[in-house]
Design an enzyme around this catalytic site. Structure first.
Site, mmCIF file in Angstrom:
data_model
loop_
_atom_site.group_PDB
_atom_site.id
_atom_site.type_symbol
_atom_site.label_atom_id
_atom_site.label_comp_id
_atom_site.label_asym_id
_atom_site.label_seq_id
_atom_site.Cartn_x
_atom_site.Cartn_y
_atom_site.Cartn_z
ATOM 1 N N GLU A 310 0.822 -1.214 0.000
ATOM 2 C CA GLU A 310 0.000 0.000 0.000
ATOM 3 C C GLU A 310 0.858 1.266 0.000
ATOM 4 O O GLU A 310 0.637 2.194 0.767
ATOM 5 C CB GLU A 310 -0.967 -0.013 1.199
ATOM 6 C CG GLU A 310 -1.922 -1.195 1.163
ATOM 7 C CD GLU A 310 -3.007 -1.180 2.222
ATOM 8 O OE1 GLU A 310 -2.793 -0.582 3.285
ATOM 9 O OE2 GLU A 310 -4.070 -1.769 1.976
ATOM 10 N N ASP A 384 -8.376 -8.935 4.291
ATOM 11 C CA ASP A 384 -8.129 -7.801 5.181
ATOM 12 C C ASP A 384 -9.179 -7.676 6.283
ATOM 13 O O ASP A 384 -10.025 -6.792 6.204
ATOM 14 C CB ASP A 384 -8.097 -6.503 4.345
ATOM 15 C CG ASP A 384 -7.554 -5.337 5.139
ATOM 16 O OD1 ASP A 384 -7.039 -5.558 6.241
ATOM 17 O OD2 ASP A 384 -7.654 -4.198 4.655
ATOM 18 N N GLU A 412 -12.704 -1.832 12.021
ATOM 19 C CA GLU A 412 -12.692 -1.153 10.724
ATOM 20 C C GLU A 412 -13.824 -1.646 9.824
ATOM 21 O O GLU A 412 -14.496 -0.849 9.175
ATOM 22 C CB GLU A 412 -11.325 -1.389 10.050
ATOM 23 C CG GLU A 412 -11.243 -0.829 8.644
ATOM 24 C CD GLU A 412 -9.875 -1.035 7.992
ATOM 25 O OE1 GLU A 412 -8.946 -1.543 8.653
ATOM 26 O OE2 GLU A 412 -9.754 -0.666 6.805
HETATM 27 C C1 GCV Z 1 -2.514 0.608 8.309
HETATM 28 C C2 GCV Z 1 -6.083 -2.007 5.505
HETATM 29 C C3 GCV Z 1 -6.504 -0.724 6.173
HETATM 30 C C4 GCV Z 1 -5.338 0.258 6.211
HETATM 31 C C5 GCV Z 1 -4.188 -0.428 6.955
HETATM 32 C C6 GCV Z 1 -3.823 -1.693 6.207
HETATM 33 C C7 GCV Z 1 -2.710 -2.472 6.886
HETATM 34 O O1 GCV Z 1 -5.832 -1.799 4.171
HETATM 35 O O2 GCV Z 1 -7.592 -0.172 5.496
HETATM 36 O O3 GCV Z 1 -5.756 1.413 6.885
HETATM 37 O O4 GCV Z 1 -3.076 0.419 7.036
HETATM 38 O O5 GCV Z 1 -4.950 -2.531 6.149
HETATM 39 O O6 GCV Z 1 -3.033 -3.401 7.598
HETATM 40 O O7 GCV Z 1 -1.549 -2.150 6.679
#
Ligand code: GCV
Length: 722
Positions: A310, A384, A412
């Site tokens: 990411e 995720d 989340e």
């Molecule tokens: C910290 C998901 C979440 C992101 C998070 C990522 C991760 O994509 O939406 O906010 O980033 O996981 O675990 O690195």
């Protein structure tokens, strides 16, 4: 009136007063309130009469402080504390080094195999009398044993469960904070970050200590205080000083501090032209940085790293592997006894492969190449933290590597802080999954506790749901998820039922009706959320970016961040074919798993659409068509929330006002949000199924376009750029 009667009348008054007193949730499960049963209460009073805490260190001071707090809270009388065993003690806490009595063979035997964090709590005979002891090999064990005893007293008011001998099944039990240096919290729904970097190191917020107490009370022994989407500034000298001040507060409570390491820090902080892990200057920079950190924080735990994921930098920027990157950092911290926790959450939009397969593709070839002080941290499922995912295939695919489990405590994808969703069943579902590697019984729990492959570096991490909200977690029931994480990281064989029972008693007291009602709500809540969000293996169909509410229509842009990529609804059916005819993600599991999940007839229905694309008229176990079953699941989810709300309403007289009303309001929001999910998802999917809704369910309301137009620019927990 006899003295005894005066005493108990007084006690009853105190109990009544404390019941009427407003509670705001700040004390978490450490409320130390009066019991309502006079007989039990008498036993508690006796126990705190004279307590010996044998040992002098900051940890023993913390134990003394907790005994004073708990004793005064539970009895209304300040316990008498002494440092040595003499005269008529009621309780003795210590180690063989600090108290002679613990050198007796019958106690030494109990302590033999339980390491520095284990403890024995039980009775011994001393000078002809029964004496309660908390015995441990080291001060950490004495601390955990004390909290165990206090938990027992609060939860049941008696000691009938004694003796207990316990030690943790997993060595590193860590909270991962996704806290930014500006105090925003990525995916945080309980206010801002606890860490006041601006005022540190000079101002120590009293909350830091309460945070440490809460964690120690459930066995958490490490805290990664910064976001995995890391800012290298935290590794600068100024910030190391601030981190050291936090570490000083945590240390007496057995909590080590960890930091996230931004892979490009040698360039950003050190001015180097590259961060190549094989470059001698880069390696020297990290090694010096580790020395600097350990000088300030001698018990620093190590680094947690998100690399090449990411948008985060990593070794692949230099055509190096994850092993090259992790090993470089491992070499830097290893002279100090530190560890590196390297995340396996990697996937790339440039790769055409099913996102669920990418971590295995990257990491399996590296099995056996990581240093001994490296752990690979794997999320519970391959996508995720969805409301439901099958276990991550990496757990069964890296026998030569220490694997850590990462779960998400912050909700989340599970209603954030407006929904009551008890997550122990989710955590357990993963822990109890059988990877079948090398053979049956190789559950994820036994992979991560090291027992399957004989590994000694073991860890479990939970992404924190804690913030500056007065009750720490936003939703009162979010506390149960923090609690459940700690209890499971300590002992993964506890059941969701056992943990909920403990938490409810600690949080609401011992009224049987309250316990039964709240436990019913908690245990039903996760399945309810799955039903009204993503039933039957559907996943990743939430709103874009903020992940708040439904968004099955999300398409366009990076495909693996859309919903249509995952549900694949079309006129023929719905679901992601991950069998050999599709992405073959199933091929990454052991044959024992792949065969079962590969056939829709034997695949558990909870994972059906995760692994299969099936026609709308596919016949389900219930005899209904797939379309009807989907509709019924959404409906069932809502019915369950309605039932939860009604159940809670029956507790109006038993739960203190502030906490009662907060939960009640949030359940009303949860009901609205559940309906929103149902309406949006069913109206959307109906475009493809072209079938009516079953007439006997509540019909979805509203217009699809209206749901699609909804925007939440200020939803909490997101980066402004999203
Ligand atoms: C910290 C998901 C979440 C992101 C998070 C990522 C991760 O994509 O939406 O906010 O980033 O996981 O675990 O690195």
């Amino acid at each position: 009136m006899t003295i005894r009667r005066i005493f108990f009348t007084g006690m009853c008054l105190i109990t009544l007063l404390s019941l009427l007193q407003a509670e705001d949730g700040y004390k978490l499960w450490l409320r130390y309130s009066h019991g309502s049963d006079p007989e039990k209460q008498e036993a508690v009073v006796k126990l705190f009469r004279k307590v010996v805490v044998a040992g002098s260190s900051a940890t023993f001071d913390a134990i003394r402080e907790e005994i004073l707090r708990a004793g005064s809270g539970m009895t209304g009388i300040t316990p008498v504390l002494q440092g040595e065993l003499s005269g008529q003690a009621s309780l003795v806490i210590g180690t063989p080094l600090t108290c002679e009595i613990f050198n007796r063979p019958e106690i030494k035997r109990q302590l033999e195999a339980i390491g520095p964090e284990g403890y024995f709590v039980g009775h011994v005979t001393h000078e002809g009398k029964k004496l309660l002891v908390v015995a441990a090999n080291a001060q950490a064990g004495a601390l955990y044993g004390t909290f165990h005893l206090l938990r027992m007293l609060q939860a049941s008011g008696n000691l009938s469960g004694l003796p207990v001998v316990e030690s943790p099944k997993i060595s590193h039990r860590l909270l991962n904070h996704w806290d930014n240096l500006d105090r925003t919290v990525e995916r945080g729904y309980a206010g801002f970050s606890l860490w006041n970097w601006h005022k540190l190191p000079d101002y120590i917020d009293p909350r830091y200590k309460d945070y440490a107490r809460a964690n120690a009370s459930i066995g958490i022994n490490g805290s990664v205080v910064t976001n995995v989407n890391a800012n290298s500034l935290v590794l600068s000298g100024d910030y190391i000083e601030k981190v050291a001040a936090l570490a000083d507060v945590f240390r007496p409570y057995g909590i080590r501090i960890y930091l996230t390491a931004r892979f490009s820090a040698p360039m950003e902080l050190g001015g180097l032209p590259s961060a190549d892990p094989l470059d001698a200057d880069v390696r020297a920079w990290w090694s010096n940085k580790a020395d600097e950190i350990y000088k300030a924080i001698p018990d620093f735990g190590g680094f947690l790293v998100k690399a090449n994921s990411e948008g985060q930098p990593g070794p692949q920027n230099y055509n190096r592997t994850h092993a090259d990157g992790a090993n470089m950092l491992a070499d830097a911290v290893s002279p100090h006894g530190g560890i590196v926790i390297w995340r396996a959450f990697v996937y790339s939009a440039e790769i055409e492969e099913d996102r669920a397969k990418q971590a295995n593709n990257e990491f399996v070839p590296l099995d056996g190449l990581f240093r001994e002080n490296v752990l690979i941290q794997v999320k519970n499922g391959p996508i995720d933290f969805q409301p439901r995912e099958p276990f991550h295939p990496l757990f069964g695919a890296m026998p030569e590597t220490s694997l850590a489990l990462e779960v998400q405590i912050t909700q989340e994808y599970l209603g954030q802080a407006t929904q009551l969703v008890y997550l122990a069943p989710l955590f357990k579902e993963c822990l109890d999954s059988d990877t079948y590697t090398p053979g049956s019984g190789s559950t994820v729990a036994r992979i991560i506790d090291g027992s399957v492959h004989g590994r000694s570096q073991t860890a479990m991490a939970g992404v924190s749901n804690i913030g500056t909200d007065r009750n720490w977690t936003g939703h009162l029931f979010g506390q149960a998820n923090w609690f459940a994480f700690g209890r499971l990281a300590w002992n993964h064989s506890l059941t969701s039922e056992e943990i909920s029972l403990e938490w409810i008693r600690l949080t609401f007291g011992d009224d049987p009706f309250v316990i039964e009602t709240v436990q019913g709500m908690m245990l039903a809540s996760r399945e309810a959320a799955v039903n009204y969000m993503t039933p039957l293996g559907l996943h990743h169909i939430m709103g874009r970016g903020h992940h708040y509410g439904p968004g099955p229509w999300v398409s366009g842009g990076r495909p693996d961040w859309t919903s249509v990529y995952y549900h694949k609804a079309d006129s023929l059916g719905i679901g992601f074919d991950r069998t050999a005819t599709g992405s073959d993600a199933l091929g990454q599991y052991a044959p024992g798993v792949a065969q079962k999940y590969g056939d829709p007839e034997t695949c558990p229905e909870k994972y059906l659409l995760w692994f299969h694309h099936l026609p709308w008229d596919y016949t389900m176990n219930s005899g209904y068509s797939l379309w009807d079953e989907i509709c019924r699941r959404y409906d069932l989810g809502i019915r369950t929330v309605e039932w939860m709300k009604k159940s809670w309403q029956e507790l109006g007289d038993q739960v203190d006002e502030e906490r009662y009303h907060q939960v009640q309001s949030l359940l009303t929001i949860q009901e609205k949000e559940a309906k929103w999910w149902r309406n949006a998802c069913l109206l959307y999917f109906q475009q493809f199924s072209r079938r009516p809704f079953p007439p006997d369910i509540e019909q979805p309301e509203g217009e699809l376009e209206e749901y699609e137009k909804m925007r939440f620019p200020y939803a909490p927990g997101i980066r402004p750029s999203w």
